[in-house]
Design a protein around this motif. Structure first.
Motif, PDB file in Angstrom:
ATOM      1  N   HIS A  21       0.870  -1.191   0.000  1.00  0.00           N
ATOM      2  CA  HIS A  21       0.000   0.000   0.000  1.00  0.00           C
ATOM      3  C   HIS A  21       0.899   1.231   0.000  1.00  0.00           C
ATOM      4  O   HIS A  21       0.948   1.991   0.965  1.00  0.00           O
ATOM      5  CB  HIS A  21      -0.949  -0.011   1.195  1.00  0.00           C
ATOM      6  N   GLY A  22       1.602   1.399  -1.089  1.00  0.00           N
ATOM      7  CA  GLY A  22       2.529   2.526  -1.199  1.00  0.00           C
ATOM      8  C   GLY A  22       1.838   3.867  -1.163  1.00  0.00           C
ATOM      9  O   GLY A  22       2.472   4.903  -0.970  1.00  0.00           O
ATOM     10  N   GLU A  23       0.499   3.850  -1.331  1.00  0.00           N
ATOM     11  CA  GLU A  23      -0.236   5.123  -1.283  1.00  0.00           C
ATOM     12  C   GLU A  23      -0.300   5.654   0.150  1.00  0.00           C
ATOM     13  O   GLU A  23      -0.632   6.825   0.354  1.00  0.00           O
ATOM     14  CB  GLU A  23      -1.640   4.964  -1.882  1.00  0.00           C
ATOM     15  N   ILE A  24       0.024   4.799   1.137  1.00  0.00           N
ATOM     16  CA  ILE A  24       0.112   5.292   2.516  1.00  0.00           C
ATOM     17  C   ILE A  24       1.550   5.793   2.665  1.00  0.00           C
ATOM     18  O   ILE A  24       2.495   5.000   2.680  1.00  0.00           O
ATOM     19  CB  ILE A  24      -0.199   4.159   3.531  1.00  0.00           C
ATOM     20  N   LEU A  25       1.716   7.111   2.738  1.00  0.00           N
ATOM     21  CA  LEU A  25       3.058   7.681   2.543  1.00  0.00           C
ATOM     22  C   LEU A  25       4.078   7.140   3.534  1.00  0.00           C
ATOM     23  O   LEU A  25       5.208   6.844   3.172  1.00  0.00           O
ATOM     24  CB  LEU A  25       3.001   9.211   2.635  1.00  0.00           C
ATOM     25  N   HIS A  26       3.700   7.049   4.779  1.00  0.00           N
ATOM     26  CA  HIS A  26       4.607   6.507   5.795  1.00  0.00           C
ATOM     27  C   HIS A  26       3.957   5.299   6.462  1.00  0.00           C
ATOM     28  O   HIS A  26       3.669   5.319   7.659  1.00  0.00           O
ATOM     29  CB  HIS A  26       4.974   7.579   6.832  1.00  0.00           C
ATOM     30  N   GLY A  27       3.730   4.255   5.689  1.00  0.00           N
ATOM     31  CA  GLY A  27       3.071   3.051   6.206  1.00  0.00           C
ATOM     32  C   GLY A  27       4.070   2.149   6.914  1.00  0.00           C
ATOM     33  O   GLY A  27       5.040   1.691   6.313  1.00  0.00           O
ATOM     34  N   HIS A  28       3.819   1.882   8.190  1.00  0.00           N
ATOM     35  CA  HIS A  28       4.745   1.015   8.938  1.00  0.00           C
ATOM     36  C   HIS A  28       4.138  -0.355   9.233  1.00  0.00           C
ATOM     37  O   HIS A  28       4.717  -1.137   9.961  1.00  0.00           O
ATOM     38  CB  HIS A  28       5.166   1.700  10.243  1.00  0.00           C
ATOM     39  N   ASP A  29       2.965  -0.615   8.671  1.00  0.00           N
ATOM     40  CA  ASP A  29       2.374  -1.936   8.861  1.00  0.00           C
ATOM     41  C   ASP A  29       3.027  -2.886   7.853  1.00  0.00           C
ATOM     42  O   ASP A  29       3.133  -2.564   6.671  1.00  0.00           O
ATOM     43  CB  ASP A  29       0.858  -1.869   8.614  1.00  0.00           C
ATOM     44  N   HIS A  30       3.493  -4.019   8.335  1.00  0.00           N
ATOM     45  CA  HIS A  30       4.192  -4.956   7.444  1.00  0.00           C
ATOM     46  C   HIS A  30       3.531  -6.329   7.457  1.00  0.00           C
ATOM     47  O   HIS A  30       4.202  -7.350   7.398  1.00  0.00           O
ATOM     48  CB  HIS A  30       5.662  -5.106   7.877  1.00  0.00           C
ATOM     49  N   SER A  31       2.212  -6.330   7.562  1.00  0.00           N
ATOM     50  CA  SER A  31       1.560  -7.626   7.784  1.00  0.00           C
ATOM     51  C   SER A  31       1.068  -8.308   6.506  1.00  0.00           C
ATOM     52  O   SER A  31       0.580  -9.426   6.557  1.00  0.00           O
ATOM     53  CB  SER A  31       0.388  -7.442   8.762  1.00  0.00           C
ATOM     54  N   ASN A  32       1.203  -7.647   5.357  1.00  0.00           N
ATOM     55  CA  ASN A  32       0.635  -8.238   4.134  1.00  0.00           C
ATOM     56  C   ASN A  32       1.521  -9.325   3.526  1.00  0.00           C
ATOM     57  O   ASN A  32       2.746  -9.240   3.565  1.00  0.00           O
ATOM     58  CB  ASN A  32       0.436  -7.146   3.066  1.00  0.00           C
ATOM     59  N   LYS A  33       0.814 -10.293   2.924  1.00  0.00           N
ATOM     60  CA  LYS A  33       1.511 -11.345   2.166  1.00  0.00           C
ATOM     61  C   LYS A  33       1.564 -10.890   0.710  1.00  0.00           C
ATOM     62  O   LYS A  33       0.558 -10.391   0.183  1.00  0.00           O
ATOM     63  CB  LYS A  33       0.699 -12.629   2.288  1.00  0.00           C
ATOM     64  N   LEU A  34       2.693 -11.049   0.073  1.00  0.00           N
ATOM     65  CA  LEU A  34       2.858 -10.525  -1.284  1.00  0.00           C
ATOM     66  C   LEU A  34       2.370 -11.518  -2.338  1.00  0.00           C
ATOM     67  O   LEU A  34       2.516 -12.730  -2.183  1.00  0.00           O
ATOM     68  CB  LEU A  34       4.334 -10.187  -1.541  1.00  0.00           C
ATOM     69  N   ALA A  35       1.822 -10.950  -3.404  1.00  0.00           N
ATOM     70  CA  ALA A  35       1.392 -11.764  -4.549  1.00  0.00           C
ATOM     71  C   ALA A  35       2.086 -11.214  -5.793  1.00  0.00           C
ATOM     72  O   ALA A  35       2.445 -10.026  -5.832  1.00  0.00           O
ATOM     73  CB  ALA A  35      -0.111 -11.676  -4.702  1.00  0.00           C
ATOM     74  N   ASN A  36       2.265 -12.046  -6.780  1.00  0.00           N
ATOM     75  CA  ASN A  36       2.910 -11.573  -8.014  1.00  0.00           C
ATOM     76  C   ASN A  36       2.176 -10.371  -8.575  1.00  0.00           C
ATOM     77  O   ASN A  36       0.942 -10.340  -8.593  1.00  0.00           O
ATOM     78  CB  ASN A  36       2.919 -12.689  -9.066  1.00  0.00           C
ATOM     79  N   GLY A  37       2.935  -9.379  -8.994  1.00  0.00           N
ATOM     80  CA  GLY A  37       2.337  -8.190  -9.596  1.00  0.00           C
ATOM     81  C   GLY A  37       2.039  -7.076  -8.606  1.00  0.00           C
ATOM     82  O   GLY A  37       1.809  -5.941  -9.007  1.00  0.00           O
ATOM     83  N   ASP A  38       2.045  -7.393  -7.280  1.00  0.00           N
ATOM     84  CA  ASP A  38       1.852  -6.311  -6.298  1.00  0.00           C
ATOM     85  C   ASP A  38       2.966  -5.291  -6.461  1.00  0.00           C
ATOM     86  O   ASP A  38       4.138  -5.662  -6.662  1.00  0.00           O
ATOM     87  CB  ASP A  38       1.963  -6.855  -4.854  1.00  0.00           C
ATOM     88  N   LEU A  39       2.587  -4.029  -6.307  1.00  0.00           N
ATOM     89  CA  LEU A  39       3.601  -2.967  -6.365  1.00  0.00           C
ATOM     90  C   LEU A  39       4.094  -2.738  -4.943  1.00  0.00           C
ATOM     91  O   LEU A  39       3.314  -2.390  -4.058  1.00  0.00           O
ATOM     92  CB  LEU A  39       2.909  -1.710  -6.902  1.00  0.00           C
ATOM     93  N   LEU A  40       5.369  -2.970  -4.716  1.00  0.00           N
ATOM     94  CA  LEU A  40       5.901  -2.856  -3.348  1.00  0.00           C
ATOM     95  C   LEU A  40       6.766  -1.605  -3.233  1.00  0.00           C
ATOM     96  O   LEU A  40       7.744  -1.447  -3.975  1.00  0.00           O
ATOM     97  CB  LEU A  40       6.742  -4.103  -3.016  1.00  0.00           C
ATOM     98  N   LEU A  41       6.379  -0.716  -2.318  1.00  0.00           N
ATOM     99  CA  LEU A  41       7.161   0.513  -2.097  1.00  0.00           C
ATOM    100  C   LEU A  41       8.058   0.305  -0.878  1.00  0.00           C
ATOM    101  O   LEU A  41       7.585  -0.101   0.184  1.00  0.00           O
ATOM    102  CB  LEU A  41       6.218   1.698  -1.897  1.00  0.00           C
ATOM    103  N   VAL A  42       9.352   0.554  -1.057  1.00  0.00           N
ATOM    104  CA  VAL A  42      10.317   0.365   0.032  1.00  0.00           C
ATOM    105  C   VAL A  42      11.099   1.665   0.240  1.00  0.00           C
ATOM    106  O   VAL A  42      11.862   2.090  -0.629  1.00  0.00           O
ATOM    107  CB  VAL A  42      11.305  -0.784  -0.286  1.00  0.00           C
ATOM    108  N   ASP A  43      10.891   2.292   1.384  1.00  0.00           N
ATOM    109  CA  ASP A  43      11.566   3.546   1.727  1.00  0.00           C
ATOM    110  C   ASP A  43      12.337   3.268   3.015  1.00  0.00           C
ATOM    111  O   ASP A  43      11.725   3.066   4.074  1.00  0.00           O
ATOM    112  CB  ASP A  43      10.500   4.634   1.925  1.00  0.00           C
TER     113      ASP A  43
END
Ligand code: GLY
Ligand code: MN
Length: 463
Positions: free
Chosen positions: A226-248
């Motif tokens: 959920h890269g649209e959450i500018l400072h998202g610190h929740d890391h509970s999601n499981k990734l699926a192919n094609g998900d856009l992952l934002l890493v800051d």
């Protein structure tokens, strides 16, 4: 630590910028996490580090502007401390490393301050940001915490900001060297981004890498699909192919200097056509902004250039419409780019933000915009050689914000909301690099840039 003469020179420069009185610089103390002996990792105050370099809890520094002498106050460790936490050099030995000859126990600091108050001398201090230091300052100077920001020395804020804003050669060499760890952290994240992996596994690995290199993270890792959450610190999601992952994320070195980079990539390694469309706009924004960085240019102008680039790209995709310059003047781009282009970086990832953003990022000639989006720009003033800053444009589709603008009919002359609806579950893309302003232009910090072209990012992601 740097050599002792670095700190002596910095204190002398500070002296030359201030008129009279004494400067009180408080170091930090250990802070309990869940009971008194269970403490957070110690982090020294950055301005104290800048002028004294000593990275231990329970110290305070006094710079006497009239007598030309400096003193470190602190208490020597006793046998109980040595048993539990090990030997520490004496305060006198530590002070010598900072080029300071005079020391005293903390109990003497009260006497020194009382005598300064009695003689009506000005006591310069910075606004404290930690509860422990607010209480200490109340005890030392009798100023209640709520009033301390108001009584903090404007002269000192300006002087510290002017010195810390210009990184010296030692700092630049160190800031360059520690980019290697930022590179490792980000490329590790790209490699780990495969379906079935939880965000927390990647965030934890990145933090572990920072720790294993003798430092820590420079701020809590932002890593989310959920890269649209500018400072998202929740890391509970499981990734699926094609998900856009934002890493800051960034590294904080053993000397407490920061790195701060952002990359966004598709889990599994293949961007969709829709993702590529938005990615290329943000890529164009970061690259063209970096090209424009040079002394004398207000960073606010470069932020404006990012806004124009983003609005132009979104118009080409049919998401925005109308005249691009007018759209940006109206702030329409900010529904997609609701933050500033970047900030100063050094001993703090948002350098000197404790002093006050307007003292660091603005001056008499450049005042902060009040327009939504640009108002969050932390650095607006003219750039100077030696500034180290981040460049971090982004495009986000924030459902709650889109809904609000739609409902309140904000900027609908410039936004094609029908087209925006196709992106409601897109997330967000931000790209961020760290740049040094040089005499003639700028250069990126570090030996090699973290992969950023679509080709390079696709090659490494999920491998
Ligand atoms: N990288 C986090 C920030 O700049 O706020
Ligand atoms: Mn940043």
């Amino acid at each position: 630590m740097f050599k002792s003469k670095v700190y002596t020179e910095r204190r002398n420069k500070l002296r030359s910028l201030l008129r009279d009185g004494i400067v009180l610089l408080m170091g930090n103390v250990d802070s309990p996490m869940s009971y008194p002996a269970n403490i957070y990792r110690f982090r020294q105050d950055s301005t104290f580090l800048y002028f004294f370099g000593l990275d231990h809890p329970g110290l305070a520094g006094v710079i006497d502007l009239d007598k030309n002498d400096d003193c470190i106050f602190g208490d020597n460790v006793e046998i109980d401390d040595i048993i539990w936490t090990g030997y520490l050099p004496t305060i006198a030995e530590q002070a010598l490393e900072a080029g300071v000859q005079k020391t005293g126990p903390l109990s003497k600091l009260t006497d020194v301050l009382m005598s300064a108050i009695d003689s009506k001398r000005k006591i310069h201090f910075l606004p404290p940001y930690r509860a422990e230091n607010k209480l200490m300052l109340q005890k030392l100077l009798g100023i209640v915490p709520d009033m301390q920001k108001q009584y903090a020395s404007v002269e000192l804020k300006k002087a510290v900001s002017s010195l810390r804003s210009i990184k010296d050669d030692d700092e630049i060499a160190h800031l360059d060297a520690i980019q290697d760890v930022g590179y490792l952290m980000h490329t590790a994240a790209m490699k780990m981004a495969r379906k079935g992996v939880y965000e927390r596994e990647i965030a934890g690995y990145m933090e572990g890498l920072a720790l294993s290199h003798g430092g820590t993270i420079s701020f809590p890792v932002i890593l989310s699909k959920h890269g649209e959450i500018l400072h998202g610190h929740d890391h509970s999601n499981k990734l699926a192919n094609g998900d856009l992952l934002l890493v800051d994320a960034g590294f904080e070195s053993e000397m407490s200097y920061a790195t701060d980079n952002t990359r966004t990539f598709a889990v599994g390694g293949k961007f969709s056509a829709q993702q590529k469309g938005i990615y290329n706009i943000v890529l164009e924004a970061i690259n063209s902004c970096i090209e424009k960085i040079k002394p004398g240019v207000p960073y606010r102008d470069i932020h404006h250039h990012a806004a124009i680039t983003i609005a132009t790209g979104l118009k080409e995709l049919g998401i925005m419409k109308g005249d691009v310059k007018e759209a940006v003047a109206a702030g329409a781009h900010a529904m997609f780019f609701p933050h500033g282009l970047g900030h100063m970086m050094g001993l703090d990832v948002h350098d000197m933000e404790d002093i006050g953003e307007n003292f660091v990022g603005y001056d008499e000639k450049t005042t902060r915009s009040t327009q939504f989006g640009t108002a969050y720009l932390r650095l607006g003033r003219k750039l100077q050689p030696g500034f180290v800053l981040t460049v971090e444009p982004g495009i986000y589709f924030i459902p709650a914000l889109i809904e609000k603008w739609k409902k309140e009919i904000i900027n609908n002359a410039f936004i094609n909301f029908k087209e925006v609806d196709k992106y409601l579950d897109f997330g967000g893309i931000r790209l961020e690099d760290d740049v040094l302003v040089t005499d003639k232009g700028s250069r990126m910090l570090g030996k090699k840039r973290i992969p950023i072209s679509i080709k390079d990012v696709e090659e490494i992601t999920g491998k």
